[in-house]
Design a protein around this motif. Sequence first.
Motif, PDB file in Angstrom:
ATOM      1  N   SER A  94       4.221 -11.271 -16.891  1.00 23.00           N
ATOM      2  CA  SER A  94       4.924 -11.770 -18.075  1.00 23.00           C
ATOM      3  C   SER A  94       5.110 -13.279 -17.984  1.00 23.00           C
ATOM      4  CB  SER A  94       6.291 -11.094 -18.213  1.00 23.00           C
ATOM      5  OG  SER A  94       6.153  -9.714 -18.434  1.00 23.00           O
ATOM      6  N   PHE A  95       5.395 -13.760 -16.782  1.00 23.45           N
ATOM      7  CA  PHE A  95       5.545 -15.196 -16.571  1.00 23.45           C
ATOM      8  C   PHE A  95       5.627 -15.477 -15.075  1.00 23.45           C
ATOM      9  CE2 PHE A  95       9.843 -13.491 -16.976  1.00 23.45           C
ATOM     10  CZ  PHE A  95      10.501 -14.038 -15.881  1.00 23.45           C
ATOM     11  N   VAL A  96       5.493 -16.750 -14.724  1.00 27.65           N
ATOM     12  CA  VAL A  96       5.775 -17.263 -13.387  1.00 27.65           C
ATOM     13  C   VAL A  96       6.968 -18.200 -13.517  1.00 27.65           C
ATOM     14  CG1 VAL A  96       4.957 -18.771 -11.521  1.00 27.65           C
ATOM     15  CG2 VAL A  96       3.411 -17.085 -12.556  1.00 27.65           C
ATOM     16  N   ALA A  97       7.918 -18.109 -12.598  1.00 35.64           N
ATOM     17  CA  ALA A  97       9.065 -19.015 -12.589  1.00 35.64           C
ATOM     18  C   ALA A  97       8.994 -19.863 -11.329  1.00 35.64           C
ATOM     19  CB  ALA A  97      10.369 -18.231 -12.632  1.00 35.64           C
ATOM     20  N   SER A  98       8.769 -21.152 -11.494  1.00 34.38           N
ATOM     21  CA  SER A  98       8.558 -22.044 -10.350  1.00 34.38           C
ATOM     22  C   SER A  98       9.680 -23.065 -10.240  1.00 34.38           C
ATOM     23  CB  SER A  98       7.216 -22.769 -10.496  1.00 34.38           C
ATOM     24  OG  SER A  98       7.045 -23.712  -9.459  1.00 34.38           O
ATOM     25  N   HIS A  99      10.328 -23.079  -9.082  1.00 34.33           N
ATOM     26  CA  HIS A  99      11.363 -24.084  -8.843  1.00 34.33           C
ATOM     27  C   HIS A  99      10.759 -25.449  -8.600  1.00 34.33           C
ATOM     28  CE1 HIS A  99      14.018 -26.548  -6.292  1.00 34.33           C
ATOM     29  NE2 HIS A  99      14.986 -26.026  -7.014  1.00 34.33           N
ATOM     30  N   GLY A 100       9.597 -25.497  -7.946  1.00 30.68           N
ATOM     31  CA  GLY A 100       9.000 -26.774  -7.573  1.00 30.68           C
ATOM     32  C   GLY A 100       9.569 -27.284  -6.264  1.00 30.68           C
ATOM     33  N   GLN A 101       8.999 -28.385  -5.788  1.00 26.99           N
ATOM     34  CA  GLN A 101       9.448 -29.010  -4.540  1.00 26.99           C
ATOM     35  C   GLN A 101      10.346 -30.197  -4.865  1.00 26.99           C
ATOM     36  OE1 GLN A 101       8.801 -28.283  -1.061  1.00 26.99           O
ATOM     37  NE2 GLN A 101      10.534 -29.693  -1.063  1.00 26.99           N
ATOM     38  N   THR A 102      11.591 -30.134  -4.420  1.00 23.61           N
ATOM     39  CA  THR A 102      12.493 -31.256  -4.658  1.00 23.61           C
ATOM     40  C   THR A 102      12.056 -32.457  -3.831  1.00 23.61           C
ATOM     41  OG1 THR A 102      14.376 -29.821  -5.153  1.00 23.61           O
ATOM     42  CG2 THR A 102      14.881 -32.074  -4.485  1.00 23.61           C
ATOM     43  N   ILE A 103      11.869 -33.578  -4.518  1.00 23.56           N
ATOM     44  CA  ILE A 103      11.501 -34.832  -3.869  1.00 23.56           C
ATOM     45  C   ILE A 103      12.728 -35.702  -3.663  1.00 23.56           C
ATOM     46  CG2 ILE A 103      10.161 -36.975  -4.143  1.00 23.56           C
ATOM     47  CD1 ILE A 103       8.526 -34.496  -3.425  1.00 23.56           C
TER      48      ILE A 103
END
Length: 375
Positions: A94-103
Motif C-alpha cells: 500500500s505504501f512505504v513509510a521512510s524516516h530517512g537518515q537524520t543529518i
Amino acid sequence: MNYAVGLMSGTSLDGIDAALVKMHNEGDKVNYQLVDFCTLPFTDEMKKKITDSLSVVHSNVELICSLNFELGQLFGEAVVEICQRNKMTSSELSFVASHGQTIYHQPVPKGPFVASTLQIGESSLIAEIAQTTVVSDFRYRDMAVGGQGAPIVPYSEYLLYKSDTSQRILQNIGGISNATIVPRQAELQDLLAFDTGPGNMIIDELCRHFYQKEYDANGDYAKLGQINEELLEALMGHPFIEKTGPKTTGREDFGEQFVAELLGSYEMPANDWIATATLFTAKAIAKALAPYLTEQTELVVGGGGSYNQTLLTMLRVEMPKVTVMIQEDLGLSSEAKEAIAMVVLGQQTINKKPSNVPSATGASKAVILGKVTYY
C-alpha cells in the motif's frame, strides 16, 4: 488485507531497519501486525560517508547532495529485499513509510540559525525502485507549527501500548534515549514524550575508541568496569540533563566531538569509561522520569539498549519501584519498534489524519505529518 514497509535509520548508524507490516481493520481501529523484520547493515564506506556528513568539520554540500540519492537507492533496495524474503513484490505494498537518515537536528534556534531539521534518503528513488507510494519527511510539519519535530513516535505508542491497568513508559534506547509516558487509560492529549539524554551513543564511541568494536555486546565491558564518580558527576551536570520537556537532543550534544573532549580531560581504564557512560545513560533516564513515576508503572525498553543486560540492571537499581521489561516481554520486537511506528504514521498521512502529539513536541496544534511521493 494491506501491507506496508516501514524504514528507519537512526542515530546509531547500524544500518537500515525494514519492517514488513500487515494492516487490517477491526471496527474503527487499524490492527498492525509485524510480518518480518531485517536490518541491512551499512558498509564501512557508507557509514563513513554518513559520519562525515554529520560532522560540522567534515561535511559539505556536495557530500550531502550525493548521499541523499545514495541512501534513497539503499532504502528502495531494502524494501525490495524484505518483500522478496516474503515472496511478494514491493509493488503490492500500500505504501512505504521512510524516516530517512537524520543529518542534523536543531530543535530550537541557535545564534543565527533557526530551528530546523534535515533527514535525507530521496523518496523519489524509493518510489521508483519499490514501485509504490512513499511517505517520508515526517518531522518537518511539526516544526512548521512550533514543535521540535521530536519525539516522532508517540502517536504510534499511544495506539499500540495503551493499558487500562497501568501506566506505561516506552523507553527507546538507540543512539539517543527517548521516553513516551502513556498514563493508565490515557487519551492522546495525556501523553508526554521527550529525549532523556544519550542512549548508546557515548558507549558506542568509547567501544570504537578502545576496542574497535561498534557496541558493548550484552554490556560485557561495562560489567567489568568500575564507576568513576568524578566523571559521572560531570556528565550529570550536562546542561541537557537539567532541561525540562519538551526537549530533544542528538549527536550534536553527545556525539564524537563530545567524547573526544572527555577523553582529553580524564584518564582511566577502558572498561571504567564504558561502565561510567552506561550508568550515565541509566541515571539520565531515571532523573528525567522521576517526576512521572507512579506505583503502577511499567518501563518498556526498546531499541539496541534493550539487549545491554548491564544497562537494564542499572535501570532496575536506579528505579527500584518500577517494573522494567523489554518489548519481547510483551510479545513484540525491540528492534522493529521504530520501523513499525513509521508505518503507523504513514497510514495516518495517507488517510489525511494528524499524527504529531503537541503535548510531546511543543507544537501549537495537531497536523498531518509527512510528504507523499506517488508512484
